[in-house]
Design a protein around this motif. Structure first.
Motif, PDB file in Angstrom:
ATOM      1  N   MET A   1      50.005  86.194  88.636  1.00  0.00           N
ATOM      2  CA  MET A   1      51.098  86.569  87.458  1.00  0.00           C
ATOM      3  C   MET A   1      51.777  85.067  87.054  1.00  0.00           C
ATOM      4  O   MET A   1      51.922  84.674  85.993  1.00  0.00           O
ATOM      5  CB  MET A   1      51.912  87.643  87.602  1.00  0.00           C
ATOM      6  N   ARG A   2      52.004  84.425  88.322  1.00  0.00           N
ATOM      7  CA  ARG A   2      52.638  83.216  88.001  1.00  0.00           C
ATOM      8  C   ARG A   2      51.803  82.113  87.543  1.00  0.00           C
ATOM      9  O   ARG A   2      52.285  81.126  86.725  1.00  0.00           O
ATOM     10  CB  ARG A   2      53.257  82.728  89.514  1.00  0.00           C
ATOM     11  N   ALA A   3      50.455  82.304  87.720  1.00  0.00           N
ATOM     12  CA  ALA A   3      49.290  81.395  87.175  1.00  0.00           C
ATOM     13  C   ALA A   3      48.911  81.673  85.738  1.00  0.00           C
ATOM     14  O   ALA A   3      48.105  81.282  84.984  1.00  0.00           O
ATOM     15  CB  ALA A   3      48.020  81.467  88.017  1.00  0.00           C
ATOM     16  N   LYS A   4      49.537  83.072  85.339  1.00  0.00           N
ATOM     17  CA  LYS A   4      49.596  83.460  83.915  1.00  0.00           C
ATOM     18  C   LYS A   4      48.161  84.007  83.605  1.00  0.00           C
ATOM     19  O   LYS A   4      47.350  83.911  82.754  1.00  0.00           O
ATOM     20  CB  LYS A   4      49.916  82.347  82.701  1.00  0.00           C
ATOM     21  N   ARG A   5      47.491  84.557  84.678  1.00  0.00           N
ATOM     22  CA  ARG A   5      46.211  85.283  84.578  1.00  0.00           C
ATOM     23  C   ARG A   5      46.288  86.601  84.147  1.00  0.00           C
ATOM     24  O   ARG A   5      47.487  87.182  84.375  1.00  0.00           O
ATOM     25  CB  ARG A   5      45.477  85.313  85.969  1.00  0.00           C
ATOM     26  N   ARG A   6      45.350  87.258  83.417  1.00  0.00           N
ATOM     27  CA  ARG A   6      45.563  88.537  83.068  1.00  0.00           C
ATOM     28  C   ARG A   6      45.447  89.478  84.192  1.00  0.00           C
ATOM     29  O   ARG A   6      44.523  89.429  84.771  1.00  0.00           O
ATOM     30  CB  ARG A   6      44.615  88.841  81.807  1.00  0.00           C
TER      31      ARG A   6
ATOM     32  N   THR B   1      62.538  88.835  84.115  1.00  0.00           N
ATOM     33  CA  THR B   1      62.212  88.785  82.577  1.00  0.00           C
ATOM     34  C   THR B   1      61.668  90.078  82.241  1.00  0.00           C
ATOM     35  O   THR B   1      60.912  90.786  83.273  1.00  0.00           O
ATOM     36  CB  THR B   1      61.208  87.318  82.718  1.00  0.00           C
TER      37      THR B   1
ATOM     38  N   GLU C   1      59.303  90.245  80.297  1.00  0.00           N
ATOM     39  CA  GLU C   1      57.965  89.585  79.677  1.00  0.00           C
ATOM     40  C   GLU C   1      56.686  90.509  80.268  1.00  0.00           C
ATOM     41  O   GLU C   1      56.026  90.918  79.528  1.00  0.00           O
ATOM     42  CB  GLU C   1      57.775  88.137  79.827  1.00  0.00           C
ATOM     43  N   TYR C   2      56.799  90.784  81.539  1.00  0.00           N
ATOM     44  CA  TYR C   2      55.562  91.328  82.157  1.00  0.00           C
ATOM     45  C   TYR C   2      55.599  92.812  81.721  1.00  0.00           C
ATOM     46  O   TYR C   2      54.557  93.492  81.530  1.00  0.00           O
ATOM     47  CB  TYR C   2      55.709  91.141  83.541  1.00  0.00           C
TER      48      TYR C   2
ATOM     49  N   ARG D   1      54.011  92.908  78.224  1.00  0.00           N
ATOM     50  CA  ARG D   1      52.895  92.683  78.177  1.00  0.00           C
ATOM     51  C   ARG D   1      52.098  94.104  78.535  1.00  0.00           C
ATOM     52  O   ARG D   1      50.847  94.185  77.997  1.00  0.00           O
ATOM     53  CB  ARG D   1      52.355  91.597  79.261  1.00  0.00           C
TER      54      ARG D   1
ATOM     55  N   GLY E   1      56.511  92.081  87.686  1.00  0.00           N
ATOM     56  CA  GLY E   1      56.112  90.660  87.751  1.00  0.00           C
ATOM     57  C   GLY E   1      57.152  90.359  89.058  1.00  0.00           C
ATOM     58  O   GLY E   1      57.972  90.977  89.659  1.00  0.00           O
TER      59      GLY E   1
END
Length: 283
Positions: free
Chosen positions: A54-59, A163, A165-166, A169, A270
């Protein structure tokens, strides 16, 4: 565990392994996909793996067990001599896991009571333990189901995320979506309400939010006998001190568990998640 009653749950209960082994609980895993790779929760993917992805912004996405997986668990219970099954799962508002269990239960060779606890994490786990303890005490299928449902009704979960954000998503944000516009200015405290993730309070800084999380737990516990779990994801430095403070401040504390959540919760909340599950032994 007596052979005439089996207890089944899913991997989002995050029960301590010694409790699973001691009570003979069957845990049906959900799946987590990182990119295009599907992995079994708690077996093929760890909390650390999820946090890094998640930190690497992978799905990162999750999926329920299939009805066939539950059917196999119920058949195995029957073949082991069980005369009934209590099957307890995370909130149907958050996952299709209960639906899959119910589809399998309709075709099971023995009676299966599927319970939507409307909870997740050790909030669900305490309900599972209540069913197991009832079964071990010789209660009937319906009585064990009622004991689990009662414990679920007493249990609450409160959590902090760095956050929203997760959660956005993953589509699990519910009414907390209203906080998104001010998410940069506040640190939200959330809770489980009616099986959904709902906003509880808005706090200005992370340190104040964690302090408020502690106060809420102490206030809600009161003088009752209570079990507490402190969950986290990649936030052990925050979780351990919080757990120790609760140990000192909750007079009726029976057992306290410190647990990093697995991949399924982690995929939606997250890194930085910090949660307190409060489960009174009685009203």
């Amino acid at each position: 565990m007596p052979a005439d009653l089996a207890i089944v749950t899913d991997s989002t209960a995050y029960l301590p392994q010694d409790a699973v082994d001691r009570h003979g609980i069957t845990v049906v895993p959900l799946s987590v996909a990182v990119g295009d790779e599907a992995l079994v929760d708690g077996v093929e993917i760890s909390p650390k793996d999820v946090a890094e992805a998640m930190r690497a912004k992978r799905r990162v996405t999750t999926s329920r067990p299939s009805p066939e997986t539950f059917a196999a668990a119920y058949r195995a219970a029957a073949e082991a001599g069980a005369l009934g099954v209590v099957s307890l799962h995370l909130s149907a508002e958050l996952s299709g896991t209960c639906e899959a269990a119910r589809l399998a239960a309709a075709e099971a060779p023995i009676p299966v009571r599927v319970v939507d606890t409307r909870l997740i994490g050790m909030a669900l786990g305490y309900s599972v333990l209540a069913a197991a303890e009832a079964a071990e005490a010789g209660l009937s299928l319906d009585e064990a189901t009622a004991a689990a449902a009662n414990r679920a009704s007493l249990t609450s979960g409160f959590f902090y995320v760095d956050t929203l954000e997760y959660l956005r998503r993953g589509g699990r944000i519910g009414a907390a979506r209203a906080l998104l516009g001010s998410a940069l200015a506040v640190k939200p405290l959330l809770h489980l309400s009616g099986g959904r993730i709902e906003p509880l309070e808005k706090v200005r800084t992370a340190s104040r939010a964690i302090a408020r999380l502690e106060e809420i737990a102490v206030e809600r516990a009161g003088d009752r006998e209570v079990d507490i779990t402190v969950h986290h994801l990649a936030a052990e430095d925050r979780a351990e001190p919080l757990a120790e403070r609760l140990r000192e401040r909750v007079p009726g504390l029976r057992e306290l568990v410190l647990s990093e959540v697995g991949a399924v919760i982690g995929a939606h909340a997250g890194p930085g998640l910090l949660a307190v599950v409060l489960s009174p032994r009685s009203r």
